[in-house]
Motif scaffolding. Structure first.
Motif, PDB file in Angstrom:
ATOM      1  N   ARG A 147       0.822  -1.224  -0.195  1.00 49.42           N
ATOM      2  CA  ARG A 147      -0.106   0.069   0.076  1.00 49.42           C
ATOM      3  C   ARG A 147       0.908   1.384  -0.031  1.00 49.42           C
ATOM      4  O   ARG A 147       0.649   2.374  -0.691  1.00 49.42           O
ATOM      5  N   MET A 148       2.037   1.362   0.778  1.00 53.09           N
ATOM      6  CA  MET A 148       2.887   2.518   0.885  1.00 53.09           C
ATOM      7  C   MET A 148       4.089   2.697   0.278  1.00 53.09           C
ATOM      8  O   MET A 148       4.772   3.472   0.182  1.00 53.09           O
ATOM      9  N   GLY A 149       4.513   1.192  -0.381  1.00 51.84           N
ATOM     10  CA  GLY A 149       5.960   1.210  -0.991  1.00 51.84           C
ATOM     11  C   GLY A 149       6.118   2.042  -2.028  1.00 51.84           C
ATOM     12  O   GLY A 149       7.142   2.527  -2.543  1.00 51.84           O
ATOM     13  N   HIS A 150       5.174   2.104  -3.037  1.00 57.10           N
ATOM     14  CA  HIS A 150       5.360   2.943  -4.009  1.00 57.10           C
ATOM     15  C   HIS A 150       5.842   4.550  -3.697  1.00 57.10           C
ATOM     16  O   HIS A 150       6.503   5.186  -4.202  1.00 57.10           O
ATOM     17  N   GLY A 151       4.684   5.105  -2.908  1.00 61.45           N
ATOM     18  CA  GLY A 151       4.978   6.321  -2.560  1.00 61.45           C
ATOM     19  C   GLY A 151       6.293   6.736  -1.675  1.00 61.45           C
ATOM     20  O   GLY A 151       6.804   7.684  -2.101  1.00 61.45           O
ATOM     21  N   TRP A 152       6.742   6.012  -0.877  1.00 62.48           N
ATOM     22  CA  TRP A 152       7.871   6.302  -0.004  1.00 62.48           C
ATOM     23  C   TRP A 152       9.363   5.834  -1.020  1.00 62.48           C
ATOM     24  O   TRP A 152       9.921   6.804  -1.075  1.00 62.48           O
ATOM     25  N   SER A 153       9.073   4.918  -1.880  1.00 63.22           N
ATOM     26  CA  SER A 153      10.066   4.723  -2.855  1.00 63.22           C
ATOM     27  C   SER A 153      10.348   5.975  -3.827  1.00 63.22           C
ATOM     28  O   SER A 153      11.427   6.311  -4.217  1.00 63.22           O
ATOM     29  N   ALA A 154       9.163   6.347  -4.468  1.00 64.18           N
ATOM     30  CA  ALA A 154       9.191   7.676  -5.319  1.00 64.18           C
ATOM     31  C   ALA A 154       9.707   8.755  -4.522  1.00 64.18           C
ATOM     32  O   ALA A 154      10.743   9.440  -5.241  1.00 64.18           O
ATOM     33  N   LEU A 155       9.516   9.108  -3.414  1.00 63.34           N
ATOM     34  CA  LEU A 155       9.750  10.154  -2.616  1.00 63.34           C
ATOM     35  C   LEU A 155      11.345  10.055  -2.364  1.00 63.34           C
ATOM     36  O   LEU A 155      12.086  11.052  -2.547  1.00 63.34           O
ATOM     37  N   VAL A 156      11.788   9.048  -1.864  1.00 56.40           N
ATOM     38  CA  VAL A 156      13.317   8.807  -1.708  1.00 56.40           C
ATOM     39  C   VAL A 156      14.127   8.628  -2.973  1.00 56.40           C
ATOM     40  O   VAL A 156      15.149   9.431  -3.197  1.00 56.40           O
ATOM     41  N   LEU A 157      13.321   8.279  -4.013  1.00 59.14           N
ATOM     42  CA  LEU A 157      14.268   8.288  -5.285  1.00 59.14           C
ATOM     43  C   LEU A 157      14.314   9.578  -5.854  1.00 59.14           C
ATOM     44  O   LEU A 157      15.446  10.219  -6.189  1.00 59.14           O
ATOM     45  N   PHE A 158      13.238  10.441  -5.433  1.00 65.45           N
ATOM     46  CA  PHE A 158      13.419  11.791  -6.027  1.00 65.45           C
ATOM     47  C   PHE A 158      14.468  12.631  -5.303  1.00 65.45           C
ATOM     48  O   PHE A 158      15.015  13.438  -5.567  1.00 65.45           O
TER      49      PHE A 158
ATOM     50  N   LEU B 293      12.000  25.861  -6.316  1.00 70.25           N
ATOM     51  CA  LEU B 293      11.093  27.067  -6.326  1.00 70.25           C
ATOM     52  C   LEU B 293       9.766  26.404  -6.852  1.00 70.25           C
ATOM     53  O   LEU B 293       8.890  26.819  -6.427  1.00 70.25           O
ATOM     54  N   ALA B 294       9.951  26.056  -8.319  1.00 67.39           N
ATOM     55  CA  ALA B 294       8.899  25.387  -8.778  1.00 67.39           C
ATOM     56  C   ALA B 294       7.995  24.430  -8.090  1.00 67.39           C
ATOM     57  O   ALA B 294       6.722  24.497  -7.981  1.00 67.39           O
ATOM     58  N   MET B 295       8.671  23.369  -7.458  1.00 71.33           N
ATOM     59  CA  MET B 295       8.021  22.561  -6.871  1.00 71.33           C
ATOM     60  C   MET B 295       7.145  23.170  -5.406  1.00 71.33           C
ATOM     61  O   MET B 295       6.221  22.665  -5.080  1.00 71.33           O
ATOM     62  N   ALA B 296       7.712  23.954  -4.728  1.00 76.58           N
ATOM     63  CA  ALA B 296       7.299  24.666  -3.651  1.00 76.58           C
ATOM     64  C   ALA B 296       5.985  25.432  -4.031  1.00 76.58           C
ATOM     65  O   ALA B 296       4.951  25.378  -3.374  1.00 76.58           O
ATOM     66  N   THR B 297       6.096  26.218  -5.050  1.00 77.13           N
ATOM     67  CA  THR B 297       5.112  26.849  -5.800  1.00 77.13           C
ATOM     68  C   THR B 297       3.786  25.892  -6.021  1.00 77.13           C
ATOM     69  O   THR B 297       2.747  26.326  -5.514  1.00 77.13           O
TER      70      THR B 297
ATOM     71  N   VAL C  68       2.158  17.553 -11.556  1.00 76.97           N
ATOM     72  CA  VAL C  68       3.079  18.464 -12.101  1.00 76.97           C
ATOM     73  C   VAL C  68       4.054  18.589 -11.085  1.00 76.97           C
ATOM     74  O   VAL C  68       5.356  18.779 -11.657  1.00 76.97           O
ATOM     75  N   GLU C  69       4.067  18.151  -9.849  1.00 74.66           N
ATOM     76  CA  GLU C  69       5.279  17.957  -9.232  1.00 74.66           C
ATOM     77  C   GLU C  69       6.436  16.955  -9.619  1.00 74.66           C
ATOM     78  O   GLU C  69       7.656  17.287  -9.473  1.00 74.66           O
ATOM     79  N   GLU C  70       5.615  15.984  -9.972  1.00 73.85           N
ATOM     80  CA  GLU C  70       6.613  14.770 -10.607  1.00 73.85           C
ATOM     81  C   GLU C  70       7.298  15.070 -11.955  1.00 73.85           C
ATOM     82  O   GLU C  70       8.320  14.776 -11.971  1.00 73.85           O
ATOM     83  N   SER C  71       6.298  15.766 -12.509  1.00 73.69           N
ATOM     84  CA  SER C  71       7.082  16.150 -13.812  1.00 73.69           C
ATOM     85  C   SER C  71       8.109  17.134 -13.678  1.00 73.69           C
ATOM     86  O   SER C  71       9.170  17.272 -14.319  1.00 73.69           O
ATOM     87  N   ILE C  72       8.279  17.934 -12.791  1.00 69.90           N
ATOM     88  CA  ILE C  72       9.104  19.037 -12.678  1.00 69.90           C
ATOM     89  C   ILE C  72      10.294  18.252 -12.307  1.00 69.90           C
ATOM     90  O   ILE C  72      11.633  18.613 -12.508  1.00 69.90           O
ATOM     91  N   VAL C  73      10.260  17.528 -11.097  1.00 65.03           N
ATOM     92  CA  VAL C  73      11.417  16.603 -10.949  1.00 65.03           C
ATOM     93  C   VAL C  73      12.065  16.052 -12.175  1.00 65.03           C
ATOM     94  O   VAL C  73      13.474  15.851 -12.309  1.00 65.03           O
ATOM     95  N   ILE C  74      11.402  15.200 -12.637  1.00 63.75           N
ATOM     96  CA  ILE C  74      11.794  14.376 -13.768  1.00 63.75           C
ATOM     97  C   ILE C  74      12.636  15.160 -14.943  1.00 63.75           C
ATOM     98  O   ILE C  74      13.605  15.189 -15.421  1.00 63.75           O
ATOM     99  N   ALA C  75      11.843  16.310 -15.146  1.00 69.80           N
ATOM    100  CA  ALA C  75      12.190  17.355 -16.186  1.00 69.80           C
ATOM    101  C   ALA C  75      13.327  17.975 -15.772  1.00 69.80           C
ATOM    102  O   ALA C  75      14.614  18.168 -16.574  1.00 69.80           O
ATOM    103  N   GLY C  76      13.622  18.502 -14.277  1.00 65.58           N
ATOM    104  CA  GLY C  76      14.841  19.066 -13.902  1.00 65.58           C
ATOM    105  C   GLY C  76      16.119  17.972 -14.007  1.00 65.58           C
ATOM    106  O   GLY C  76      16.998  18.654 -14.344  1.00 65.58           O
ATOM    107  N   PHE C  77      15.946  16.838 -13.747  1.00 65.24           N
ATOM    108  CA  PHE C  77      16.941  15.958 -13.609  1.00 65.24           C
ATOM    109  C   PHE C  77      17.451  15.620 -15.159  1.00 65.24           C
ATOM    110  O   PHE C  77      18.631  15.473 -15.208  1.00 65.24           O
TER     111      PHE C  77
END
Length: 304
Positions: free
Chosen positions: A189-200, A233-237, A253-262
């Motif tokens: 139930r929670m593995g995806h969210g935590w894994s994605a957060l730590v990955l980012f 800044l974009a993520m915080a906004t 949008v948050e996920e897209s910003i991280v992916i695009a930035g990296f």
């Protein structure tokens, strides 16, 4: 001027391989973006997150891209031991993000648009395989210094910061295994969210580490800090707007910003940091610098 054609060819091969690996990762990101865009155009609306496309016809592309990106992050060597371990951890987590789906939530499942039944036994089997291979990788990393293989693919095995990062990674891995074995339902139930957060977070750490290891190259240091500052800044906004209800699909949008930035950082890193630097002087088999045809200096003429 005396040069070693073998050494020159080897350096060119390494640079081409580095370029192709980087371009391959960019193409994988574009493949995922194309699949999501086609789903958006087909149904006229975005889903709440990138991860939600696991349940759509983009299912295969989503998993394939994340697994391929994870492999590339593991294969690609960091400039320092700490960065190398961080990239390995991010690559490992990419597999978990791919195989453990995000929660479907309360939304009603449309059988024409989504996979409505993903057996938990299938997910658990895939996760078990990832944990098994990840454990083997940790064993190899710990055995390398003992066996004296601290060169080549594990050139940073003796780095103190790398060892600390490896210990932290091992603790996290053990916690994952314990949770998977003892609390299977919670893990799924929670593995995806935590894994994605730590990955980012790991990807952001890689950018920060690059900025910290640019020495006196002030202009290039500002380049990395600028990328990071704009992304944060974009993520915080977006986060503030999403929490206040002023933006729909803000997680997407948050996920897209991280992916695009990296991805932008990944494309420009070599141009800004390595390719602009001159090639090191070739060395002989004995490790001595090869003499070049430079004009004699005054202290050479005087014998000083």
């Amino acid at each position: 001027m005396t040069t070693d054609p073998t050494a020159t060819g080897a350096r060119q091969l390494v640079r081409r391989t580095d370029l192709y690996l980087r371009l391959g990762m960019v193409l994988l990101v574009l493949l995922l973006a194309a699949a999501i865009t086609l789903e958006w155009l087909r149904y006229g609306s975005l889903l709440d997150s990138v991860s939600a496309y696991y349940y759509t016809p983009a299912h295969a592309v989503f998993i394939a891209c994340l697994c391929s990106l994870g492999s590339c992050l593991i294969i690609y060597p960091g400039r320092t031991g700490f960065e190398d371990v961080t990239l390995n951890a991010a690559g490992f987590l990419a597999f978990l993000v791919a195989f453990v789906p995000t929660s479907r939530g309360e939304a009603e499942c449309d059988p024409h648009r989504a996979f409505c039944d993903i057996p938990s036994s299938t997910i658990a089997a895939n996760v078990a395989a990832v944990l098994f291979v990840g454990g083997l990788g940790l064993v190899v990393a710990y055995l390398a210094p003992i066996l004296g293989t601290t060169r080549g693919v594990l050139a940073h095995a003796g780095d103190r910061h790398a060892r600390i990062a490896l210990h932290v990674l091992t603790i996290g891995y053990v916690l994952l295994v314990v949770c998977f074995l003892a609390e299977r339902a919670t893990f799924l139930r929670m593995g995806h969210g935590w894994s994605a957060l730590v990955l980012f977070v790991g990807l952001i750490i890689v950018i920060v580490n690059s900025g910290l290891h640019l020495g006196r190259q002030g202009g290039k240091r500002v380049w990395y800090w600028g990328i990071l500052a704009l992304a944060l800044l974009a993520m915080a906004t977006v986060w503030i707007a999403g929490k206040r209800g002023a933006m729909e699909h803000w997680v997407f949008v948050e996920e897209s910003i991280v992916i695009a930035g990296f991805t932008f950082y990944w494309i420009t890193q070599k141009v800004a940091e390595v390719w602009a630097e001159p090639d090191p002087e070739p060395e002989t088999e004995a490790g001595d610098r090869v003499l070049t045809s430079r004009p004699p200096r005054r202290h050479d003429i005087l014998g000083g």
